[in-house]
Scaffold this motif. Structure first.
Motif, PDB file in Angstrom:
ATOM      1  N   ALA A 165       0.835  -1.211   0.000  1.00 56.66           N
ATOM      2  CA  ALA A 165       0.000   0.000   0.000  1.00 56.66           C
ATOM      3  C   ALA A 165       0.863   1.252   0.000  1.00 56.66           C
ATOM      4  O   ALA A 165       0.575   2.222  -0.712  1.00 56.66           O
ATOM      5  N   ALA A 166       1.949   1.250   0.781  1.00 56.17           N
ATOM      6  CA  ALA A 166       2.855   2.402   0.818  1.00 56.17           C
ATOM      7  C   ALA A 166       3.541   2.584  -0.526  1.00 56.17           C
ATOM      8  O   ALA A 166       3.744   3.718  -0.995  1.00 56.17           O
ATOM      9  N   TYR A 167       3.883   1.483  -1.180  1.00 60.25           N
ATOM     10  CA  TYR A 167       4.509   1.564  -2.509  1.00 60.25           C
ATOM     11  C   TYR A 167       3.541   2.194  -3.509  1.00 60.25           C
ATOM     12  O   TYR A 167       3.925   3.070  -4.297  1.00 60.25           O
ATOM     13  N   GLN A 168       2.299   1.765  -3.494  1.00 61.31           N
ATOM     14  CA  GLN A 168       1.321   2.282  -4.446  1.00 61.31           C
ATOM     15  C   GLN A 168       1.003   3.761  -4.196  1.00 61.31           C
ATOM     16  O   GLN A 168       0.649   4.478  -5.132  1.00 61.31           O
ATOM     17  N   LYS A 169       1.135   4.217  -2.948  1.00 57.46           N
ATOM     18  CA  LYS A 169       0.870   5.613  -2.603  1.00 57.46           C
ATOM     19  C   LYS A 169       2.114   6.494  -2.706  1.00 57.46           C
ATOM     20  O   LYS A 169       2.065   7.685  -2.384  1.00 57.46           O
ATOM     21  N   ASP A 170       3.244   5.898  -3.118  1.00 58.34           N
ATOM     22  CA  ASP A 170       4.519   6.626  -3.181  1.00 58.34           C
ATOM     23  C   ASP A 170       4.928   7.169  -1.809  1.00 58.34           C
ATOM     24  O   ASP A 170       5.563   8.222  -1.708  1.00 58.34           O
ATOM     25  N   ASP A 171       4.590   6.440  -0.763  1.00 58.24           N
ATOM     26  CA  ASP A 171       4.950   6.835   0.600  1.00 58.24           C
ATOM     27  C   ASP A 171       6.278   6.169   0.947  1.00 58.24           C
ATOM     28  O   ASP A 171       6.316   5.086   1.547  1.00 58.24           O
ATOM     29  N   ALA A 172       7.376   6.816   0.571  1.00 55.80           N
ATOM     30  CA  ALA A 172       8.702   6.217   0.723  1.00 55.80           C
ATOM     31  C   ALA A 172       9.081   6.006   2.180  1.00 55.80           C
ATOM     32  O   ALA A 172       9.688   4.992   2.537  1.00 55.80           O
ATOM     33  N   ASP A 173       8.742   6.961   3.050  1.00 48.57           N
ATOM     34  CA  ASP A 173       9.113   6.849   4.459  1.00 48.57           C
ATOM     35  C   ASP A 173       8.479   5.625   5.109  1.00 48.57           C
ATOM     36  O   ASP A 173       9.149   4.849   5.803  1.00 48.57           O
ATOM     37  N   THR A 174       7.187   5.444   4.872  1.00 47.83           N
ATOM     38  CA  THR A 174       6.503   4.282   5.434  1.00 47.83           C
ATOM     39  C   THR A 174       7.032   2.988   4.829  1.00 47.83           C
ATOM     40  O   THR A 174       7.258   1.994   5.533  1.00 47.83           O
ATOM     41  N   PHE A 175       7.243   3.008   3.517  1.00 47.03           N
ATOM     42  CA  PHE A 175       7.745   1.829   2.820  1.00 47.03           C
ATOM     43  C   PHE A 175       9.099   1.396   3.384  1.00 47.03           C
ATOM     44  O   PHE A 175       9.331   0.211   3.645  1.00 47.03           O
ATOM     45  N   ASP A 176       9.988   2.355   3.592  1.00 52.96           N
ATOM     46  CA  ASP A 176      11.316   2.040   4.111  1.00 52.96           C
ATOM     47  C   ASP A 176      11.259   1.544   5.553  1.00 52.96           C
ATOM     48  O   ASP A 176      11.988   0.618   5.940  1.00 52.96           O
ATOM     49  N   ALA A 177      10.406   2.160   6.358  1.00 48.22           N
ATOM     50  CA  ALA A 177      10.297   1.756   7.764  1.00 48.22           C
ATOM     51  C   ALA A 177       9.736   0.340   7.881  1.00 48.22           C
ATOM     52  O   ALA A 177      10.178  -0.450   8.731  1.00 48.22           O
ATOM     53  N   ILE A 178       8.769   0.007   7.033  1.00 49.71           N
ATOM     54  CA  ILE A 178       8.167  -1.329   7.070  1.00 49.71           C
ATOM     55  C   ILE A 178       9.194  -2.396   6.710  1.00 49.71           C
ATOM     56  O   ILE A 178       9.135  -3.526   7.228  1.00 49.71           O
ATOM     57  N   ALA A 179      10.130  -2.056   5.843  1.00 52.61           N
ATOM     58  CA  ALA A 179      11.149  -3.038   5.447  1.00 52.61           C
ATOM     59  C   ALA A 179      11.886  -3.575   6.666  1.00 52.61           C
ATOM     60  O   ALA A 179      12.100  -4.789   6.799  1.00 52.61           O
ATOM     61  N   ASP A 180      12.287  -2.694   7.561  1.00 51.25           N
ATOM     62  CA  ASP A 180      13.004  -3.126   8.768  1.00 51.25           C
ATOM     63  C   ASP A 180      12.100  -3.937   9.690  1.00 51.25           C
ATOM     64  O   ASP A 180      12.524  -4.951  10.263  1.00 51.25           O
ATOM     65  N   GLU A 181      10.861  -3.500   9.867  1.00 49.18           N
ATOM     66  CA  GLU A 181       9.922  -4.243  10.707  1.00 49.18           C
ATOM     67  C   GLU A 181       9.661  -5.633  10.142  1.00 49.18           C
ATOM     68  O   GLU A 181       9.580  -6.621  10.877  1.00 49.18           O
ATOM     69  N   LEU A 182       9.493  -5.695   8.829  1.00 54.41           N
ATOM     70  CA  LEU A 182       9.199  -6.964   8.176  1.00 54.41           C
ATOM     71  C   LEU A 182      10.350  -7.952   8.352  1.00 54.41           C
ATOM     72  O   LEU A 182      10.130  -9.132   8.673  1.00 54.41           O
ATOM     73  N   LYS A 183      11.577  -7.502   8.145  1.00 52.51           N
ATOM     74  CA  LYS A 183      12.730  -8.398   8.285  1.00 52.51           C
ATOM     75  C   LYS A 183      12.826  -8.953   9.701  1.00 52.51           C
ATOM     76  O   LYS A 183      13.135 -10.136   9.898  1.00 52.51           O
ATOM     77  N   LEU A 184      12.553  -8.122  10.693  1.00 54.05           N
ATOM     78  CA  LEU A 184      12.596  -8.570  12.080  1.00 54.05           C
ATOM     79  C   LEU A 184      11.493  -9.583  12.355  1.00 54.05           C
ATOM     80  O   LEU A 184      11.731 -10.631  12.984  1.00 54.05           O
TER      81      LEU A 184
END
Length: 623
Positions: free
Chosen positions: A240-259
């Motif tokens: 959803a963040a990718y589709q909305k061009d929300d880079a900050d949220t997209f990047d933050a989720i990456a770290d949460e997802l990996k954990l």
């Protein structure tokens, strides 16, 4: 005017930090690896490229960015019947049923190198790329049956023929390769090729694809801890963040997802350590063998300048670059060993890199013994060629780290046999490099007998080392064959050509020892005989494609190899033609005397006679 300028400007996406996804552990091809490796391998398989420009924004995307963009852009994630996919074993027919062709489907992603296949598909002769959507709609005539059908139907028919054991033509093989690219593209866009979590209790250590994580309806029954739901929620939020061009949220989720994925993965089964994943990401990023060939190339150029000018500064700089290049190769091998857990000698790519390393080591050893800049120059040049080929021909020399075939898992014999054989190739390659310098002297009609004599001595020494290693490696290969296949020797094509190469170089050594070839013949034979190594090393695997060494087969590059071998043979013949027999050559009538003198020398009766005959004119060897 302002409105027109804005309308003419291409849309610009937000600056996503795709690199934060690179170290997400995944499983693919029977090996645990970072997402960075999977995306690189997938994009290279599809298009033989590692970067691609966004069709809308023209933004240059690396493999990870392209892969995730295609994954998150697939519209099937929002389709009303998406749950039905979980009941199907083959998702490919549903690709366009749940998804309208988008910019990626219409982009020229799939590479077609085979000219006849392009003609059969009705493409232009110089059109090397086709879009997945265009290929899916292509109608063609099946050369085998003469019937008109779609490309996908033709590919499925070829797949059935292959499963039945029916031999395929070269055109059909290339067509099946193209179909595999198309199916790989569709599979990864639908999330079937991205496995991110171990399946608990799986005897074959299977992992769960991201598609199943995204589409499964988790509840208290199948997800009592709620961890699957947490991972699913993060994946959907990232899309959803990718589709909305929300880079900050997209990047933050990456770290949460990996954990979250790591915590769940370690509970479910075998999960790779973070340090090992980071090591592979670092290997992919820094490409140590690329640093190596750049440094060794600098060393070769420095040595040439030193020989031409006599300036010691060039020589010192070349030695420093050469040493750094060797260190880079050692680092590269060390990283591959740590990542794969095995010696890096299991495929053609690793053997080419290892030959480059072996040439560099032999060149340094010979240089330290004899102190002649010619040796290091030849070694640096040959090593550079090997490393450049390995770095720039991924479609032919696949650099991917893959699990070993069962026959190769007897690691002790694999390492001893293969490393010994490959080191012999390195020694012969060094001999060929030195011989090429000698042929250069002959080509220009040089009368520098001292330099030519010295170069031939080094060529002879390198061939001796190569013969010793090849003989030992062939015998060790027999031991390995007895251990793996239950027979010492079976006249397998690989075995036969190893023996042919060994006998060919033994003939060169005996001919030189007996005086049947002189200062002109030895370098020409050293160059010509390397074609036997090319046949044993490349030809059996890439041209014949037969025998028990099937784990090493490949395809492609034959034209370049034939051209290189032909050029070398032409160069050797031209050098002999342009040079004239002189004092450096031993007349044929004197050959028996020379042979007898050498035998006498071996018996210790008159060593000085043999030394005198070997050097008709005492002269100080040229630097």
């Amino acid at each position: 005017m302002l409105v027109l300028m804005v309308a003419a400007t291409a849309p610009v996406r937000a600056e996503f930090n795709w690199n934060r996804w690179r170290d997400l552990p995944v499983q693919s091809g029977g090996r645990l690896k970072p997402l960075d490796t999977l995306t690189w391998e997938t994009v290279r398989l599809i298009s033989n490229q590692t970067t691609f420009s966004d069709p809308e924004t023209n933004e240059k995307l690396n493999a990870t960015a392209l892969y995730l963009s295609m994954l998150f852009d697939w519209q099937g994630w929002d389709h009303a019947d998406r749950d039905r996919l979980l009941l199907l074993s083959d998702w490919r027919p549903n690709y366009y049923q749940m998804h309208q062709p988008d910019k990626w489907d219409e982009a020229p992603l799939l590479r077609i190198d085979y000219l006849e296949l392009r003609t059969t598909l009705g493409l232009e002769r110089d059109q090397k790329f086709v879009s997945p959507w265009a290929l899916s709609k292509t109608l063609m005539v099946d050369p085998r049956t003469g019937k008109k059908l779609g490309f996908s139907a033709w590919a499925n028919h070829l797949l059935q023929l292959e499963e039945k054991g029916t031999p395929l033509t070269e055109l059909e093989k290339k067509g099946l390769e193209l179909a595999n690219r198309l199916w790989t593209y569709q599979s990864h866009r639908m999330g079937r090729g991205l496995e991110i979590l171990p399946i608990q209790g799986s005897e074959t250590q299977e992992w769960l694809p991201i598609a199943h994580v995204m589409l499964t309806r988790f509840d208290e029954r199948n997800d009592p801890t709620g961890r699957f739901r947490e991972v699913q929620k993060l994946l959907r939020e990232a899309r959803a963040a990718y589709q909305k061009d929300d880079a900050d949220t997209f990047d933050a989720i990456a770290d949460e997802l990996k954990l979250a994925v790591r915590e769940l993965g370690e509970e479910l089964g075998e999960y790779p350590s973070e340090s090992l994943i980071q090591l592979e990401v670092a290997y992919n990023r820094w490409v140590p063998f690329r640093f190596a060939w750049v440094l060794v190339l600098v060393a070769a150029l420095g040595m040439l300048l030193s020989l031409g000018t006599g300036w010691r500064t060039f020589s010192i700089g070349a030695l420093a670059a050469y040493g750094c290049g060797l260190v880079a190769m050692i680092v590269g091998f060390s990283m591959r060993i740590a990542i794969s857990g095995r010696p890096p000698v299991s495929n053609t790519y690793e053997s080419v890199v290892y030959v480059g390393f072996g040439v560099a080591v032999f060149g340094l050893v010979f240089e330290l013994i004899y102190g002649k800049k010619y040796i290091l120059t030849a070694a640096a040049a040959v090593s550079t060629v090997a490393l450049v080929l390995a770095d720039n021909c991924p479609a032919i020399l696949d650099p991917s780290l893959r699990p070993l075939e069962p026959v190769l898992r007897s690691n002790f014999w694999l390492v001893i046999h293969v490393m010994t054989i490959t080191l012999s190739y390195a020694a012969f390659a060094l001999a060929m490099g030195i011989a090429n310098i000698t042929l250069g002297y002959l080509l220009v009609g040089s009368s520098n007998v001292s330099a030519i004599s010295a170069l031939n001595r080094f060529t002879y020494k390198a061939i001796q080392v190569g013969v010793l290693l090849l003989a030992a490696g062939t015998m060790l290969g027999g031991v390995w064959a007895d251990y793996s296949w239950g027979r010492f020797w079976g006249w397998d094509p690989k075995e036969v050509w190893a023996l042919v190469a060994l006998l060919g170089y033994l003939c060169v050594l005996h001919a030189r020892f007996a005086g049947w070839v002189g200062q002109r013949g030895l370098p020409a034979l050293a160059v010509a005989c390397f074609s036997l190594i090319v046949m044993a090393w490349y030809g059996v695997n890439f041209v014949l494609g037969a025998g028990l060494h099937s784990y090493g087969f490949g395809g492609g590059g034959q034209g370049w190899v034939y051209t290189a071998v032909g050029f070398e043979l032409f160069y050797a013949g031209l050098a002999l033609l342009m040079s004239r027999p002189g004092a450096m050559d031993v007349p044929p009538a004197e050959a028996p005397q020379i042979f007898q003198a050498r035998i006498t020398s071996m018996n210790g009766e008159d060593a000085q006679v043999a030394e005198t005959l070997e050097k008709p004119e005492p002269a100080k060897l040229a630097e």
